[in-house]
Design an enzyme around this catalytic site. Structure first.
Site, PDB file in Angstrom:
ATOM      1  N   LYS A 290       0.841  -1.198   0.000  1.00 40.10           N
ATOM      2  CA  LYS A 290       0.000   0.000   0.000  1.00 40.10           C
ATOM      3  C   LYS A 290       0.876   1.249   0.000  1.00 40.10           C
ATOM      4  CE  LYS A 290      -3.881  -1.856   2.691  1.00 40.10           C
ATOM      5  NZ  LYS A 290      -4.938  -1.653   1.682  1.00 40.10           N
ATOM      6  N   ARG A 364     -10.205 -11.623   2.118  1.00 41.20           N
ATOM      7  CA  ARG A 364     -11.039 -12.693   1.551  1.00 41.20           C
ATOM      8  C   ARG A 364     -10.329 -14.050   1.627  1.00 41.20           C
ATOM      9  NH1 ARG A 364     -11.371  -9.519  -4.074  1.00 41.20           N
ATOM     10  NH2 ARG A 364     -11.259  -7.798  -2.597  1.00 41.20           N
TER      11      ARG A 364
HETATM   12  N1  BES Z   1      -8.016  -3.718   4.420  1.00 40.70           N
HETATM   13  C1  BES Z   1      -8.219  -3.349   3.079  1.00 40.70           C
HETATM   14  C2  BES Z   1      -9.547  -2.641   2.835  1.00 40.70           C
HETATM   15  C3  BES Z   1      -9.719  -1.294   3.455  1.00 40.70           C
HETATM   16  C4  BES Z   1      -9.457  -0.159   2.742  1.00 40.70           C
HETATM   17  C5  BES Z   1     -10.224  -1.180   4.721  1.00 40.70           C
HETATM   18  C6  BES Z   1      -9.649   1.080   3.308  1.00 40.70           C
HETATM   19  C7  BES Z   1     -10.414   0.057   5.279  1.00 40.70           C
HETATM   20  C8  BES Z   1     -10.129   1.190   4.584  1.00 40.70           C
HETATM   21  C9  BES Z   1      -8.197  -4.573   2.178  1.00 40.70           C
HETATM   22  O1  BES Z   1      -7.420  -5.629   2.600  1.00 40.70           O
HETATM   23  C10 BES Z   1      -7.686  -4.129   0.862  1.00 40.70           C
HETATM   24  O2  BES Z   1      -6.585  -3.702   0.798  1.00 40.70           O
HETATM   25  N2  BES Z   1      -8.529  -4.230  -0.144  1.00 40.70           N
HETATM   26  C11 BES Z   1      -8.186  -3.818  -1.452  1.00 40.70           C
HETATM   27  C12 BES Z   1      -8.732  -4.843  -2.398  1.00 40.70           C
HETATM   28  C13 BES Z   1      -8.234  -4.700  -3.796  1.00 40.70           C
HETATM   29  C14 BES Z   1      -6.759  -5.011  -3.864  1.00 40.70           C
HETATM   30  C15 BES Z   1      -9.017  -5.653  -4.666  1.00 40.70           C
HETATM   31  C16 BES Z   1      -8.808  -2.447  -1.704  1.00 40.70           C
HETATM   32  O3  BES Z   1      -9.902  -2.182  -1.219  1.00 40.70           O
HETATM   33  O4  BES Z   1      -8.182  -1.638  -2.370  1.00 40.70           O
HETATM   34 ZN    ZN Z   2      -5.397  -5.485   1.989  1.00 38.70          ZN
END
Ligand code: BES
Ligand code: ZN
Ligand code: ZN
Length: 518
Positions: A290, A364
């Site tokens: 990230k 997931r």
């Molecule tokens: N933990 C994150 C989702 C999230 C984002 C929670 C912002 C709270 C605030 C999750 O694991 C994630 O990174 N999801 C990705 C999925 C994508 C790679 C398909 C996302 O939402 O960008």
């Molecule tokens: Zn994530």
């Protein structure tokens, strides 16, 4: 040497916030400490009956202010009165009576604790008169929920006594309403212990709250309650059992993953409700790392597991008698030479293979093993998972509602209603076949962990999870299952008036209400 020892290893349990405030329901006229007066908008006087027990000079001061229109009592407003020899008062605006809802009352109650400063002292008396039971109950609940702050890591200033404030609140109402209000206040306090626990876990820094520390706290919880059993599947066991989703996400971290299973009243017959929580104690994204801004917020990526633990605590505290199951999938998602890669194919506990196209779509993966294990080993009547799963859900619903998906309309409606009842909105979202198709068209595996494009990202995530809900034994019909994406609701937004900041404890109350009807 000792210094390094302290940096890397914490001794003893993590600090925890205190018990909810003391609420005493009375029918007498006494005013203990500061008077708290909830007022409908544009009131020109105190509600008849509520003046008794209020010192004449304070009463005059209040009535002057109301007659002059200096305090209009709009919703969300408060005014402190001091300086007379009749004591102090905190006026709380409830807004227009015709616009009142339980949520308005909860937020008004929250305004009491949010406004409470040193000047108000530690003892307050809320005077209700002519108020509906449900509104008084919601007001009291709001006071309790907002009286939480996470100060465990702040060094205490010896001269400042404001941070060890423990409020004691007397609430007075009419004789005939006393019993109902006392019962609802007791339930609110019991459930709040679960909300506080969920917030404590959500707020805890990720260097101190890692998967096996969560497990340790769960075991401690089990050992202090006769009707709670806690089982932990550790990293080695998860590997042996073939939990490729949990292992794949967690193996890149020195803090190894685990699965924690709570069983309340295990001697009672099932099938029983089962709550499943995503517990990523820190989500860096892994190799699909990230960006740095706000990455610290990814400590809340375990709020699904925090809510699960909080629900267990709330059920125990409120004396629930039936069997309930909780399961949390704990892992830290880190990049390292031992981390999983984009392109890896893993075999999940269900036997289905998953092509990992993005290591940041890790929630997931851990849930795939949690749902399959719960469905095949724990005899659930239904399963509800909670997960800070997607940023896309925050795009869709903001911070106002959690996304709600289900393979069962009755379960979906029950959760939606329970959420409405508690002021924790869960908003229905679609499980279209097209999303399932998108997630099952990997070139080389059964399922892919990333949608084909970026659109509908919270729906494709839900469609992925659905692939890991087992059928009811001996049928070709899935176990009733619902998924709550709490990415936008798990931590404090300005619009959530029931929390100062940080973890919200979202859906502890919804699920407690759903399960118990209380
Ligand atoms: N933990 C994150 C989702 C999230 C984002 C929670 C912002 C709270 C605030 C999750 O694991 C994630 O990174 N999801 C990705 C999925 C994508 C790679 C398909 C996302 O939402 O960008
Ligand atoms: Zn994530
Ligand atoms: Zn995540």
């Amino acid at each position: 040497m000792r210094r390094f020892g302290r940096i890397f290893k914490r001794h003893g349990p993590l600090p925890q916030s205190g018990e909810p405030m003391q609420v005493i329901v009375n029918t007498n006229e006494n005013t203990n400490g500061t008077l708290v007066l909830p007022l409908w908008q544009d009131s020109k006087n105190m509600a008849p009956g509520s003046e008794s027990g209020v010192h004449r000079s304070l009463k005059n001061q209040i009535e002057n202010i109301l007659v002059e229109g200096d305090f209009k009592a709009k919703a969300g407003t408060a005014m402190t009165l001091a300086g007379t020899d009749g004591g102090k008062a905190l006026l709380i605006g409830l807004g227009k009576e015709e616009d009142a809802t339980p949520q308005v009352m909860r937020e008004s109650g929250a305004k009491v604790t949010a406004s409470c400063k040193k000047i108000h002292g530690k003892t307050l008396t809320v005077k209700f008169h002519g108020m509906e039971d449900a509104y008084m109950a919601a007001f009291v609940e709001g006071m309790i929920l907002r009286d939480y702050s996470y100060d465990n890591y702040k060094t205490k200033d010896e001269d400042d006594d404001s941070d060890d404030r423990e409020l004691k609140i007397h609430v007075t109402c009419e004789e005939e309403k006393h019993a109902a209000l006392e019962t609802s206040a007791e339930t609110s306090s019991a459930v709040a212990t679960g909300v506080y626990l969920a917030r404590d876990l959500g707020n805890a820094p990720p260097n101190d709250l890692y998967p096996m520390e969560f497990a340790r706290q769960a075991i401690e919880f089990g050992s202090t309650h006769d009707n709670v059993d806690v089982k932990v599947i550790n990293y080695d066991e998860a590997r042996t059992m073939g939990m490729g989703g949990l292992v794949g996400v967690g193996m890149g971290s020195y803090r190894k993953p685990c699965m924690v299973i709570f069983e309340i009243n295990g001697d009672k017959p099932g099938p029983s409700p089962c709550i499943v929580g995503k517990g990523i104690t820190f989500d860096t994204g892994g190799i699909s790392i990230k960006p740095s801004p706000s990455m610290d917020e990814m400590k809340y990526d375990m709020h699904g597991s925090a809510t699960t633990f909080g629900v267990m605590q709330a059920l125990v505290a409120s004396g629930h008698k039936d069997r309930v199951i909780g399961l949390t999938c704990m892992a830290e998602n880190m990049p390292s030479s031992n981390a999983q890669r984009p392109g890896d194919v893993i075999t999940t506990y269900s036997g289905k293979t998953v092509e990992v196209l993005n290591t940041d779509a890790e929630g997931r993966l851990v849930l795939s093993d949690g749902l399959w294990y719960a469905g095949t080993h724990l005899n659930p009547s239904y399963m509800i998972d909670l997960a800070t799963l997607t940023g896309a859900c925050v795009v869709a619903l903001g911070h106002e509602a959690s996304g709600l998906w289900s393979n069962n309309d009755e379960l979906l409606n029950n959760i939606k209603e329970a959420g409405e009842h508690c002021g924790e909105i869960a908003w229905p979202m679609p499980l279209f076949k097209a999303f399932e198709k998108e997630m099952t068209d990997s070139k080389i595996a059964d399922v892919r962990n990333l949608g084909a494009g970026r659109w509908g990202g919270s729906n494709t995530a839900a469609a992925f999870l659905k692939q890991f809900v087992p059928n009811m034994e001996g049928t070709d019909e899935q176990i009733p299952w619902a998924h709550l994406d709490i990415a936008g609701t798990a931590w404090g937004a300005k619009t959530n008036k029931l929390v100062k900041n940080g973890a919200t404890g979202i859906h502890v109350r919804t699920l407690h209400h759903l399960i118990t009807g209380q």
